[in-house]
Write a protein that holds these residues in place. Structure first.
Motif, mmCIF file in Angstrom:
data_model
loop_
_atom_site.group_PDB
_atom_site.id
_atom_site.type_symbol
_atom_site.label_atom_id
_atom_site.label_comp_id
_atom_site.label_asym_id
_atom_site.label_seq_id
_atom_site.Cartn_x
_atom_site.Cartn_y
_atom_site.Cartn_z
ATOM 1 N N TYR A 1 0.818 -1.211 0.000
ATOM 2 C CA TYR A 1 0.000 0.000 0.000
ATOM 3 C C TYR A 1 0.858 1.270 0.000
ATOM 4 C CZ TYR A 1 -4.352 -2.588 0.528
ATOM 5 O OH TYR A 1 -5.438 -3.400 0.304
ATOM 6 N N ASP A 30 13.980 2.707 11.140
ATOM 7 C CA ASP A 30 13.397 1.630 11.935
ATOM 8 C C ASP A 30 12.503 2.267 12.972
ATOM 9 O OD1 ASP A 30 12.668 -0.455 13.635
ATOM 10 O OD2 ASP A 30 14.362 -1.646 12.921
ATOM 11 N N ALA A 31 11.208 2.128 12.755
ATOM 12 C CA ALA A 31 10.218 2.853 13.540
ATOM 13 C C ALA A 31 9.965 2.239 14.910
ATOM 14 C CB ALA A 31 8.913 2.967 12.751
ATOM 15 N N THR A 80 -5.125 0.519 8.478
ATOM 16 C CA THR A 80 -5.555 -0.414 9.504
ATOM 17 C C THR A 80 -6.314 -1.571 8.865
ATOM 18 O OG1 THR A 80 -6.666 -0.619 11.650
ATOM 19 C CG2 THR A 80 -7.679 0.876 10.050
ATOM 20 N N LYS A 123 -4.039 -3.014 15.775
ATOM 21 C CA LYS A 123 -4.886 -2.208 14.891
ATOM 22 C C LYS A 123 -5.983 -1.493 15.678
ATOM 23 C CE LYS A 123 -2.811 -2.952 10.953
ATOM 24 N NZ LYS A 123 -1.858 -1.911 10.491
ATOM 25 N N LEU A 175 -4.810 -7.278 0.376
ATOM 26 C CA LEU A 175 -3.900 -7.078 -0.756
ATOM 27 C C LEU A 175 -2.726 -8.045 -0.607
ATOM 28 C CD1 LEU A 175 -2.909 -5.150 -3.169
ATOM 29 C CD2 LEU A 175 -1.526 -4.053 -1.403
ATOM 30 N N SER A 218 0.392 -8.216 -0.466
ATOM 31 C CA SER A 218 1.678 -7.539 -0.256
ATOM 32 C C SER A 218 2.654 -8.530 0.365
ATOM 33 C CB SER A 218 1.481 -6.371 0.695
ATOM 34 O OG SER A 218 1.086 -6.880 1.958
HETATM 35 P P1 NAD Z 1 4.200 -4.060 2.936
HETATM 36 O O1 NAD Z 1 5.054 -5.246 3.172
HETATM 37 O O2 NAD Z 1 4.247 -3.418 1.596
HETATM 38 O O3 NAD Z 1 4.445 -2.905 3.989
HETATM 39 C C1 NAD Z 1 4.875 -3.091 5.304
HETATM 40 C C2 NAD Z 1 6.179 -2.331 5.428
HETATM 41 O O4 NAD Z 1 6.533 -2.167 6.794
HETATM 42 C C3 NAD Z 1 7.354 -3.048 4.757
HETATM 43 O O5 NAD Z 1 7.936 -2.194 3.799
HETATM 44 C C4 NAD Z 1 8.320 -3.290 5.918
HETATM 45 O O6 NAD Z 1 9.654 -3.209 5.511
HETATM 46 C C5 NAD Z 1 7.935 -2.158 6.846
HETATM 47 N N1 NAD Z 1 8.358 -2.307 8.241
HETATM 48 C C6 NAD Z 1 8.172 -3.369 9.067
HETATM 49 N N2 NAD Z 1 8.711 -3.107 10.271
HETATM 50 C C7 NAD Z 1 9.227 -1.852 10.214
HETATM 51 C C8 NAD Z 1 9.920 -1.015 11.137
HETATM 52 N N3 NAD Z 1 10.195 -1.431 12.381
HETATM 53 N N4 NAD Z 1 10.318 0.210 10.737
HETATM 54 C C9 NAD Z 1 10.054 0.641 9.482
HETATM 55 N N5 NAD Z 1 9.399 -0.102 8.563
HETATM 56 C C10 NAD Z 1 8.994 -1.338 8.928
HETATM 57 O O7 NAD Z 1 2.713 -4.561 3.278
HETATM 58 P P2 NAD Z 1 1.300 -3.820 3.297
HETATM 59 O O8 NAD Z 1 0.322 -4.943 3.449
HETATM 60 O O9 NAD Z 1 1.132 -2.887 2.179
HETATM 61 O O10 NAD Z 1 1.321 -3.028 4.669
HETATM 62 C C11 NAD Z 1 1.178 -1.634 4.790
HETATM 63 C C12 NAD Z 1 0.106 -1.324 5.827
HETATM 64 O O11 NAD Z 1 -1.165 -1.754 5.320
HETATM 65 C C13 NAD Z 1 0.292 -2.038 7.155
HETATM 66 O O12 NAD Z 1 -0.068 -1.174 8.217
HETATM 67 C C14 NAD Z 1 -0.713 -3.165 7.072
HETATM 68 O O13 NAD Z 1 -1.123 -3.654 8.322
HETATM 69 C C15 NAD Z 1 -1.835 -2.444 6.343
HETATM 70 N N6 NAD Z 1 -2.884 -3.316 5.771
HETATM 71 C C16 NAD Z 1 -2.569 -4.290 4.872
HETATM 72 C C17 NAD Z 1 -3.568 -5.106 4.345
HETATM 73 C C18 NAD Z 1 -3.247 -6.189 3.347
HETATM 74 O O14 NAD Z 1 -4.094 -7.055 3.086
HETATM 75 N N7 NAD Z 1 -2.085 -6.169 2.744
HETATM 76 C C19 NAD Z 1 -4.924 -4.897 4.734
HETATM 77 C C20 NAD Z 1 -5.213 -3.884 5.646
HETATM 78 C C21 NAD Z 1 -4.183 -3.099 6.172
#
Ligand code: NAD
Length: 286
Positions: free
Chosen positions: A16, A73-74, A171, A190, A220, A222
């Motif tokens: 995302y 690193d958050a 979220t 969340k 998604l 991801s």
């Molecule tokens: P993604 O893997 O693209 O993104 C997650 C990112 O978080 C990665 O780039 C990872 O390197 C980074 N990360 C992890 N720990 C970290 C840290 N300590 N410091 C900095 N970066 C860190 O996957 P995504 O699914 O696109 O996730 C993005 C957001 O979307 C997340 O909050 C996830 O919970 C949310 N989300 C995802 C979905 C789904 O189905 N994919 C659905 C609802 C919400």
């Protein structure tokens, strides 16, 4: 001048964060990203070698430019918080200034200010474990990486944000409904993120005129979602049961994010906005 956005949580072109970056770039924003330290090398190499060029194409045919990639690193707010073993880890030792406070300082030095802050990151080391089998450390780690990380980012970036600026996070409906398989305290994380969205909207709104919203996104494929292990099932479930029977694209979430951080949404703050083909509204599967 166009708006400037800092997007935390971009490490490839599947998630995302990348899609939000593209939608913001298409709307004319300058893009800065924060990339998790252990993923930095491969992300920068892939960017440089053109591996993402196809996914960089914007609707007008130009390529999205990422002005700067910051290691981040958050889970660490400042250097004093970093344990020795992490400091010594060679993936971490190869980069500098990646705690939240230091990244905000670097962005301030480089650009002075930003308008948009995006939190698109989460991590739950025990996500595949049911909550009943989750350890205290696993639970706290999920909250630290997925919820407190947003508070920390906002805290250190607010002083750089122009009044009228906006922030957004991602979220998932597991915060409010039972989604078996989304374990390790990620559902709790969340729920915290959504509650914090309201309180932070009040605090950042009153103090700095900054808006805070979160998007409850549908499934998604991801990198992070694949690690949970049930993403294909969730996508199929949504296809079968949601009011809109189509696969959700990351771009649809990116576009909603671009709207929410734009002046078009100037009266929206403290909200959880569903971008999920309407699945959240269903009471039973059909
Ligand atoms: P993604 O893997 O693209 O993104 C997650 C990112 O978080 C990665 O780039 C990872 O390197 C980074 N990360 C992890 N720990 C970290 C840290 N300590 N410091 C900095 N970066 C860190 O996957 P995504 O699914 O696109 O996730 C993005 C957001 O979307 C997340 O909050 C996830 O919970 C949310 N989300 C995802 C979905 C789904 O189905 N994919 C659905 C609802 C919400």
């Amino acid at each position: 001048r166009g708006k400037r956005a800092f997007i935390a949580g971009v490490a490839d072109d599947n998630g995302y964060g990348w899609a939000i970056a593209k939608s913001l770039a298409a709307a004319g924003a300058e893009i800065l990203v924060g990339t998790w330290v252990p993923a930095l090398n491969i992300f920068e190499t892939s960017l440089r070698r053109g591996k993402f060029d196809e996914s960089r194409v914007l609707p007008d045919g130009s390529l999205m430019e990422i002005t700067k990639v910051y290691p981040l690193d958050a889970v660490y707010d400042c250097p004093e918080d970093v344990p020795e073993d992490v400091k010594a880890n060679k993936r971490y030792a190869g980069s500098a200034n990646w705690t939240v406070k230091e990244v905000a300082e670097s962005v301030k030095q480089d650009f002075g200010c930003i308008d948009i802050l995006v939190h698109s990151l989460a991590n739950g080391p025990e996500v595949i474990k049911p909550l009943l089998e989750t350890s205290r450390n696993g639970y706290l780690a999920a909250i630290s990486a997925s919820s407190y990380s947003f508070i920390s980012l906002l805290k250190y970036f607010v002083p750089l944000m122009n009044p009228g600026g906006a922030s957004i996070s991602l979220t998932y409906i597991a915060s409010e409904r039972i989604i078996p398989g989304y374990g390790g305290g990620m559902s709790s994380a969340k729920a915290a993120l959504e509650s914090d969205t309201r309180v932070l909207a009040f605090e950042a709104g009153r103090k700095h005129k900054i808006r805070v919203n979160t998007i409850s996104a549908g499934p998604l494929r991801s990198r992070a979602a694949k690690a949970i292990g049930f993403i294909d099932m969730m996508i199929d479930y949504s296809l079968e049961n949601a009011p809109l029977q189509k696969e959700l694209s990351a771009e649809e979430v990116g576009n909603a994010a671009a709207f929410l951080v734009s002046p078009l949404a100037s009266a929206i703050t403290g909200a959880v906005v569903y971008v999920d083909n309407g699945l959240n509204a269903m009471g039973v599967g059909v």
